[in-house]
Enzyme design. Structure first.
Site, PDB file in Angstrom:
ATOM      1  N   ASP A   9      35.177  38.728  38.293  1.00 17.25           N
ATOM      2  CA  ASP A   9      35.196  39.307  37.120  1.00 17.25           C
ATOM      3  C   ASP A   9      33.660  40.141  36.370  1.00 17.25           C
ATOM      4  O   ASP A   9      32.940  38.947  36.715  1.00 17.25           O
ATOM      5  CB  ASP A   9      36.024  39.079  35.575  1.00 17.25           C
ATOM      6  CG  ASP A   9      35.844  39.265  35.051  1.00 17.25           C
ATOM      7  OD1 ASP A   9      35.988  40.703  34.739  1.00 17.25           O
ATOM      8  OD2 ASP A   9      35.710  39.025  33.682  1.00 17.25           O
ATOM      9  N   ILE A  10      33.931  40.335  36.373  1.00 16.35           N
ATOM     10  CA  ILE A  10      31.885  40.789  35.135  1.00 16.35           C
ATOM     11  C   ILE A  10      32.075  40.564  34.656  1.00 16.35           C
ATOM     12  O   ILE A  10      31.166  39.939  33.657  1.00 16.35           O
ATOM     13  CB  ILE A  10      31.772  42.522  35.569  1.00 16.35           C
ATOM     14  CG1 ILE A  10      31.604  42.896  36.880  1.00 16.35           C
ATOM     15  CG2 ILE A  10      30.455  43.438  35.053  1.00 16.35           C
ATOM     16  CD1 ILE A  10      31.788  44.646  37.931  1.00 16.35           C
ATOM     17  N   ASP A  11      32.738  41.868  33.269  1.00 15.30           N
ATOM     18  CA  ASP A  11      31.763  41.171  31.769  1.00 15.30           C
ATOM     19  C   ASP A  11      32.705  39.626  31.696  1.00 15.30           C
ATOM     20  O   ASP A  11      33.740  39.680  31.586  1.00 15.30           O
ATOM     21  CB  ASP A  11      32.979  41.845  30.688  1.00 15.30           C
ATOM     22  CG  ASP A  11      32.370  43.537  30.948  1.00 15.30           C
ATOM     23  OD1 ASP A  11      30.989  43.911  30.943  1.00 15.30           O
ATOM     24  OD2 ASP A  11      33.490  44.774  31.393  1.00 15.30           O
ATOM     25  N   LYS A 184      44.923  43.288  38.196  1.00 21.16           N
ATOM     26  CA  LYS A 184      44.177  42.512  39.884  1.00 21.16           C
ATOM     27  C   LYS A 184      44.370  42.450  40.712  1.00 21.16           C
ATOM     28  O   LYS A 184      44.345  42.735  41.600  1.00 21.16           O
ATOM     29  CB  LYS A 184      42.773  41.983  38.648  1.00 21.16           C
ATOM     30  CG  LYS A 184      42.179  42.455  37.903  1.00 21.16           C
ATOM     31  CD  LYS A 184      40.915  41.484  37.668  1.00 21.16           C
ATOM     32  CE  LYS A 184      40.113  42.317  36.578  1.00 21.16           C
ATOM     33  NZ  LYS A 184      38.729  41.342  35.826  1.00 21.16           N
ATOM     34  N   ASP A 207      37.719  35.222  32.585  1.00 24.74           N
ATOM     35  CA  ASP A 207      37.303  34.814  31.770  1.00 24.74           C
ATOM     36  C   ASP A 207      38.803  35.669  30.623  1.00 24.74           C
ATOM     37  O   ASP A 207      38.862  35.248  29.589  1.00 24.74           O
ATOM     38  CB  ASP A 207      36.266  35.051  31.064  1.00 24.74           C
ATOM     39  CG  ASP A 207      35.802  36.979  30.569  1.00 24.74           C
ATOM     40  OD1 ASP A 207      35.737  36.538  29.142  1.00 24.74           O
ATOM     41  OD2 ASP A 207      35.493  37.232  31.472  1.00 24.74           O
TER      42      ASP A 207
END
Length: 264
Positions: A9-11, A184, A207
């Site tokens: 994941d990114i953020d 996802k 997260d």
């Protein structure tokens, strides 16, 4: 034996609170790649929002817009656009309520209203500029995900009016709009099919609320130390936070990287 794949994941995961990639994360991902382990992004973001991350981390595969658009080694392998007639009905309702939308294609994203406080607040949280405005963007492009900008008490009204959608909260005033069943995890399964890889050889770090299906579907799900309680509950492992070398420590705990690499 086939090398595994790790989805990030990114953020709140790759990026720290300053929206910067920690050096330990850059090192960890580079070391995975040197071992021949596949690395991929799995995010709710539109590709345009994370091209710089792909370049910085030398990653060419991604699950974007919460599984709605999937690219493996630079080639599109899956897309699931939203019906434009439904988007028209949604647009009419948000406009009448004083709320706003974003329309996300594989190339760009536009919003329906100018100077809307909830759009401004949510993009401020991403440390990104206010998007371009085009209330009819969905008429000329395939849209894979929307954003709804409204107060939380209104979300249920939209969910009841549009039962074909899931509304996944990612900010106090912002929700991802996805076709029911999209996640996802669906995009990851499409990529694993392209790799002819079994699910048990897949790992994921996340997260947020939009990571729940991913973390519970992959072979091993890793929740960041800063993750929401729901993510920690479904994960196989909880690592340190995104501001405390969480990706590196998690990969060491998984045995994918050597313990001596741990940041002291």
């Amino acid at each position: 034996m086939q090398k595994p794949i790790v989805f990030f994941d990114i953020d709140g995961t790759i990026l720290n609170e300053d929206k910067v990639i920690p050096e330990s994360t850059k090192t960890a991902i580079r070391l995975l790649q040197e071992k021949g382990i596949h690395t991929a992004i799995a995010t709710g973001r539109v590709p345009k929002m994370f091209y710089w991350i792909l370049k910085e981390l030398n990653i060419n595969s991604y699950v974007a817009m919460n599984g709605q658009y999937v690219v493996f080694e630079g080639q599109e392998i899956y897309s699931n656009p939203i019906d434009s007639d439904v988007l028209q009905s949604l647009s009419t309702m948000t406009a009448s309520n004083g709320h706003a939308l974003a329309y996300c294609s594989h190339q760009d994203y536009k919003v329906s209203e100018r100077n809307h406080p909830y759009i401004e607040s949510s993009f401020d949280s991403l440390m990104m500029a206010y998007p371009e405005v085009d209330p009819e963007y969905f008429k000329g492009w395939s849209i894979f995900q929307g954003h709804l900008y409204c107060e939380s008490q209104y979300e249920q009204r939209y969910a009841e009016r549009f039962p074909e959608f899931s509304f996944v909260k990612w900010h106090e005033y912002a929700y991802d709009i996805l076709p029911k069943g999209a996640s996802k995890a669906v995009g990851i399964q499409k990529m694993l099919e392209a790799l002819e890889m079994k699910i048990e050889h897949s790992y994921a770090f996340g997260d947020g609320l939009n990571d729940l299906e991913m973390l519970s579907t992959v072979g091993t799900g890793v929740a960041m130390g800063n993750a929401v309680p729901e993510a920690k509950a479904v994960a196989n492992l909880v690592t340190t936070s995104n501001c405390n070398d969480g990706i590196l420590h998690g990969l060491i705990q998984l045995g994918l990287l050597e313990e001596e690499l741990a940041v002291k």
